[in-house]
Design a protein around this motif. Structure first.
Motif, PDB file in Angstrom:
ATOM      1  N   MET A   1      -7.537  10.703  15.440  1.00 20.16           N
ATOM      2  CA  MET A   1      -7.598   9.310  15.826  1.00 20.16           C
ATOM      3  C   MET A   1      -6.342   8.612  15.302  1.00 20.16           C
ATOM      4  O   MET A   1      -5.970   8.785  14.140  1.00 20.16           O
ATOM      5  CB  MET A   1      -8.849   8.659  15.239  1.00 20.16           C
ATOM      6  CG  MET A   1      -8.930   7.180  15.532  1.00 20.16           C
ATOM      7  SD  MET A   1     -10.452   6.441  14.913  1.00 20.16           S
ATOM      8  CE  MET A   1     -11.471   6.631  16.348  1.00 20.16           C
ATOM      9  N   PRO A   2      -5.673   7.808  16.135  1.00 22.68           N
ATOM     10  CA  PRO A   2      -4.443   7.153  15.688  1.00 22.68           C
ATOM     11  C   PRO A   2      -4.721   5.999  14.725  1.00 22.68           C
ATOM     12  O   PRO A   2      -5.811   5.424  14.708  1.00 22.68           O
ATOM     13  CB  PRO A   2      -3.838   6.622  17.001  1.00 22.68           C
ATOM     14  CG  PRO A   2      -5.009   6.414  17.893  1.00 22.68           C
ATOM     15  CD  PRO A   2      -5.986   7.526  17.528  1.00 22.68           C
ATOM     16  N   TRP A   3      -3.710   5.682  13.941  1.00 19.46           N
ATOM     17  CA  TRP A   3      -3.733   4.461  13.150  1.00 19.46           C
ATOM     18  C   TRP A   3      -3.620   3.305  14.136  1.00 19.46           C
ATOM     19  O   TRP A   3      -2.906   3.409  15.129  1.00 19.46           O
ATOM     20  CB  TRP A   3      -2.527   4.415  12.218  1.00 19.46           C
ATOM     21  CG  TRP A   3      -2.530   5.444  11.134  1.00 19.46           C
ATOM     22  CD1 TRP A   3      -2.192   6.762  11.245  1.00 19.46           C
ATOM     23  CD2 TRP A   3      -2.861   5.228   9.775  1.00 19.46           C
ATOM     24  NE1 TRP A   3      -2.298   7.379  10.036  1.00 19.46           N
ATOM     25  CE2 TRP A   3      -2.706   6.456   9.105  1.00 19.46           C
ATOM     26  CE3 TRP A   3      -3.266   4.114   9.052  1.00 19.46           C
ATOM     27  CZ2 TRP A   3      -2.950   6.599   7.752  1.00 19.46           C
ATOM     28  CZ3 TRP A   3      -3.499   4.256   7.701  1.00 19.46           C
ATOM     29  CH2 TRP A   3      -3.349   5.486   7.061  1.00 19.46           C
ATOM     30  N   VAL A   4      -4.296   2.202  13.880  1.00 18.71           N
ATOM     31  CA  VAL A   4      -4.206   1.021  14.740  1.00 18.71           C
ATOM     32  C   VAL A   4      -3.862  -0.175  13.861  1.00 18.71           C
ATOM     33  O   VAL A   4      -4.561  -0.446  12.877  1.00 18.71           O
ATOM     34  CB  VAL A   4      -5.525   0.759  15.508  1.00 18.71           C
ATOM     35  CG1 VAL A   4      -5.374  -0.441  16.429  1.00 18.71           C
ATOM     36  CG2 VAL A   4      -5.939   1.998  16.308  1.00 18.71           C
ATOM     37  N   PHE A   5      -2.769  -0.856  14.212  1.00 21.23           N
ATOM     38  CA  PHE A   5      -2.273  -1.973  13.413  1.00 21.23           C
ATOM     39  C   PHE A   5      -2.206  -3.245  14.236  1.00 21.23           C
ATOM     40  O   PHE A   5      -1.857  -3.208  15.422  1.00 21.23           O
ATOM     41  CB  PHE A   5      -0.848  -1.698  12.909  1.00 21.23           C
ATOM     42  CG  PHE A   5      -0.713  -0.507  12.019  1.00 21.23           C
ATOM     43  CD1 PHE A   5      -1.060  -0.572  10.682  1.00 21.23           C
ATOM     44  CD2 PHE A   5      -0.217   0.689  12.519  1.00 21.23           C
ATOM     45  CE1 PHE A   5      -0.916   0.532   9.845  1.00 21.23           C
ATOM     46  CE2 PHE A   5      -0.064   1.800  11.696  1.00 21.23           C
ATOM     47  CZ  PHE A   5      -0.414   1.720  10.360  1.00 21.23           C
ATOM     48  N   ASP A   6      -2.485  -4.373  13.600  1.00 20.51           N
ATOM     49  CA  ASP A   6      -2.202  -5.692  14.179  1.00 20.51           C
ATOM     50  C   ASP A   6      -0.718  -5.941  13.909  1.00 20.51           C
ATOM     51  O   ASP A   6      -0.293  -6.064  12.757  1.00 20.51           O
ATOM     52  CB  ASP A   6      -3.065  -6.754  13.502  1.00 20.51           C
ATOM     53  CG  ASP A   6      -2.835  -8.139  14.064  1.00 20.51           C
ATOM     54  OD1 ASP A   6      -1.672  -8.563  14.176  1.00 20.51           O
ATOM     55  OD2 ASP A   6      -3.832  -8.820  14.371  1.00 20.51           O
ATOM     56  N   GLY A   7       0.076  -5.982  14.965  1.00 16.62           N
ATOM     57  CA  GLY A   7       1.527  -6.053  14.829  1.00 16.62           C
ATOM     58  C   GLY A   7       2.035  -7.232  14.026  1.00 16.62           C
ATOM     59  O   GLY A   7       2.896  -7.083  13.158  1.00 16.62           O
ATOM     60  N   TYR A   8       1.524  -8.427  14.299  1.00 15.27           N
ATOM     61  CA  TYR A   8       2.031  -9.595  13.587  1.00 15.27           C
ATOM     62  C   TYR A   8       1.556  -9.636  12.137  1.00 15.27           C
ATOM     63  O   TYR A   8       2.305 -10.062  11.256  1.00 15.27           O
ATOM     64  CB  TYR A   8       1.693 -10.885  14.332  1.00 15.27           C
ATOM     65  CG  TYR A   8       2.513 -11.024  15.596  1.00 15.27           C
ATOM     66  CD1 TYR A   8       3.907 -11.034  15.544  1.00 15.27           C
ATOM     67  CD2 TYR A   8       1.917 -11.124  16.836  1.00 15.27           C
ATOM     68  CE1 TYR A   8       4.664 -11.130  16.693  1.00 15.27           C
ATOM     69  CE2 TYR A   8       2.669 -11.226  17.994  1.00 15.27           C
ATOM     70  CZ  TYR A   8       4.048 -11.231  17.913  1.00 15.27           C
ATOM     71  OH  TYR A   8       4.801 -11.322  19.053  1.00 15.27           O
TER      72      TYR A   8
END
Length: 84
Positions: A1-8
């Motif tokens: 499963m990929p890492w998921v980030f909130d970009g801002y």
């Protein structure tokens, strides 16, 4: 499963790390994440609120194991992240 980030959120955190990153822009930041993902042999999805900004279009999307996603109209990055 990929890492998921909130970009801002990630960008604001980077800018607080040191003066070196105080003027860091979103897409170059994604390049740092891509480097880390390559090193870790992992993948990441970086989600930004709204639509792709003109500022983002100035940069080529970093190559590597990341995908940059925009939440679009009437959705926040958090909504997209919850769906992932």
């Amino acid at each position: 499963m990929p890492w998921v980030f909130d970009g801002y959120n990630l960008l604001h955190a980077f800018r607080k790390l040191s003066d070196e990153f105080s003027d860091l822009k979103a897409i170059p930041m994604c390049g740092y994440i891509a480097e880390d993902m390559r090193r870790m042999k992992d993948t990441a999805i970086i989600v930004f609120d709204g639509f792709q900004l003109v500022e983002h279009k100035k940069y080529a999307q970093p190559e590597g194991p990341i995908v940059i996603v925009y939440s679009g109209a009437k959705r926040e990055a958090d909504d997209v992240i919850e769906d992932k």
